[in-house]
Scaffold this active site. Structure first.
Site, short mmCIF file in Angstrom:
data_model
loop_
_atom_site.label_atom_id
_atom_site.label_comp_id
_atom_site.label_asym_id
_atom_site.label_seq_id
_atom_site.Cartn_x
_atom_site.Cartn_y
_atom_site.Cartn_z
N GLY A 68 39.03 35.84 22.79
CA GLY A 68 39.18 36.77 23.90
C GLY A 68 39.06 38.21 23.49
O GLY A 68 38.88 39.10 24.32
N GLY A 91 43.65 62.62 25.74
CA GLY A 91 42.43 61.96 26.21
C GLY A 91 42.59 61.48 27.62
O GLY A 91 43.57 60.78 27.93
N HIS A 103 35.42 43.96 60.20
CA HIS A 103 36.47 44.88 60.65
C HIS A 103 37.75 44.10 60.91
O HIS A 103 37.69 43.02 61.50
CB HIS A 103 36.01 45.59 61.93
#
Length: 468
Positions: free
Chosen positions: A40, A182, A447
């Site tokens: 992984g 960062g 919708h």
């Protein structure tokens, strides 16, 4: 393991390597994966998945604190930090184990060890104890070793006061204050997580805006949202020096005017980028071309050495798991001679940041489109004009679309707001199919949904927006 020749040997079992292995098995190629740690890769064990589990906990915590807005009551809302971390690790472990199951299901052997290329088709392997295992030979070798956090002088992680991403997601206690150096996706996700749980958070970014790869309007909307949450944003600023005290850090921040400011925080997270894992692979001896620490490949992920390929973070930006997976499939299908294989279009790769609010984008920003010579038309639609967003209690956000004014072709889409990381792929499909604003305007959206805003943004570019 006895010596055997494979069609494909893959070094690295992350989202690039394991996906390539599964696709190779599907196509009947005899395949092996060499992985030194857990299947992984960084994504499932230390990146994409565990951070999303952490962020989900902080999102639920925030929702519970605002229960009254929904006519609900939740008294004495709190959290158990250890349990938040434990849940994240459990989610990660479950998925990593699932990848091992997929290897067995597809009959792909996994060799646990560290690999070194002896030649284009021969891989030496050392076990965890350093002992030599049998060589692996293969007609094709795919390097999928990923990347790790970049370390800058003065910002070296120490596991206590200055954290890298691994420490940040397995912290032993919740810090009261934090400096994130960062403001890319990694930095802003951790900043958002810890701020949502109550920490005082400072973010330092050397560029003139946070999330500098995003569209400028989205970056500005993000800055306003984070500032409103109480986050302290320092752009055009450098963390010049850190003094590591007994249980805190004093950081000197040098701003755009040259003046220095000192702040004291309990912990610092260094999120200044990544560097490819290319060490001890034997690449230089083999003559594999490198560029600033990444492996150079052609459009089919082939290096300059016949039979050697590289995919994912080790071969350069964008550093995204889904990019690695797609490259893995392309590489295998090209090796197998599958008809219709197309090179990766980097402009069609979506990028997502799972902070609160979420940010997602695909294609060119407005500035990049203009820089590329396009005469653009732009559509925008705010969350506050959407019924589903208001019903969810999420009225803050925006969707922006960028089209070529002459052809009408979609060039890029940029979003900030609730669940935009789930919405962006709609524009990803449109971009891949070279759809135009006129074509997208005729698509029927359900919708009430957040996706209706995607339609309205397109309509706005056509000067026919309905609900604004």
């Amino acid at each position: 393991m006895s010596e055997a020749e494979y069609d494909v040997a893959i070094i690295g079992g992350g989202p690039g390597g394991y996906v390539a292995a599964i696709r190779a098995a599907q196509l009947g190629l005899k395949t092996v994966v060499i992985e030194r740690d857990k299947m992984g890769g960084i994504c499932l064990n230390w990146g994409c998945i565990p951070t999303k589990a952490l962020l989900r906990s902080s999102e639920v915590f925030q929702l519970m604190q605002h229960a009254g807005q929904f006519g609900l009551s939740a008294a004495d809302v709190g959290f158990d930090f250890d349990k938040v971390i434990a849940r994240s690790r459990k989610v990660s472990g479950q998925l990593s184990g699932g990848i091992s199951y997929l290897m067995k299901k597809n009959k792909v052997p996994v060799v646990v060890g560290t690999a070194t290329l002896k030649s284009a088709g021969v891989i030496g392997v050392k076990g965890a104890d350093g002992s030599a295992l049998d060589d692996v030979t293969a007609k094709h070798v795919i390097v999928a070793t990923g990347a790790r956090a970049k370390v800058l002088p003065g910002l070296e992680p120490d596991g206590k006061l200055v954290w890298d991403y691994r420490t940040a997601m397995t912290a032993e206690q919740m810090p009261k204050s934090l400096l994130v150096v960062g403001s890319g996706a990694i930095g802003m996700e951790f900043a958002s997580f810890y701020k949502s749980l109550g920490a005082e958070v400072h973010v330092v970014e050397i560029a003139d805006r946070i999330l500098p790869v995003e569209d400028a309007e989205i970056s500005e909307a993000a800055r306003k949202s984070f500032t409103a949450q109480g986050m302290k944003i320092h752009t055009k600023t450098v963390a010049e020096g850190l003094v590591r005290n007994e249980n805190s850090v004093t950081a000197t921040l040098k701003g755009p005017d040259g003046e220095a400011e000192e702040i004291e925080v309990e912990r610092v997270i260094s999120a200044v980028g990544i560097t490819a894992n290319i060490e001890d692979l034997g690449l230089e001896a083999l003559g594999v071309e490198l560029d600033r620490g990444h492996i150079i490949t052609d459009e089919w992920c082939q290096t300059n050495v016949t039979g050697v390929y590289a995919i994912g973070d080790v071969s350069g930006a964008p550093w995204l798991a889904h990019k690695a997976s797609h490259e893995g499939v392309i590489t295998i299908e090209k090796i197998a001679g599958v008809d219709g294989v197309a090179p990766l279009d980097k402009q069609a790769i979506p990028g997502c940041t799972y902070c609160t609010p979420q940010i997602a984008s695909v294609g060119l920003t407005e500035a990049k489109a203009v820089e590329a010579g396009h005469n653009v038309k732009v559509g925008r639609f705010p969350f506050q004009g959407n019924g589903k967003a208001i019903a969810l209690g999420e009225p803050q956000g925006m969707i922006k679309t960028v089209f070529d004014a002459e052809s009408g072709r979609l060039l890029g889409a940029h979003m900030i707001g609730a669940e935009v990381t789930e919405l962006i792929q709609g524009y990803g499909i449109a971009l891949s199919l070279k759809a135009t604003s006129a074509q997208l305007a005729h698509v029927i959206f359900p919708h009430p949904t957040l996706s209706e805003m995607m339609h309205e943004s397109v309509l706005d570019a056509e000067d026919r927006v309905i609900h604004m």
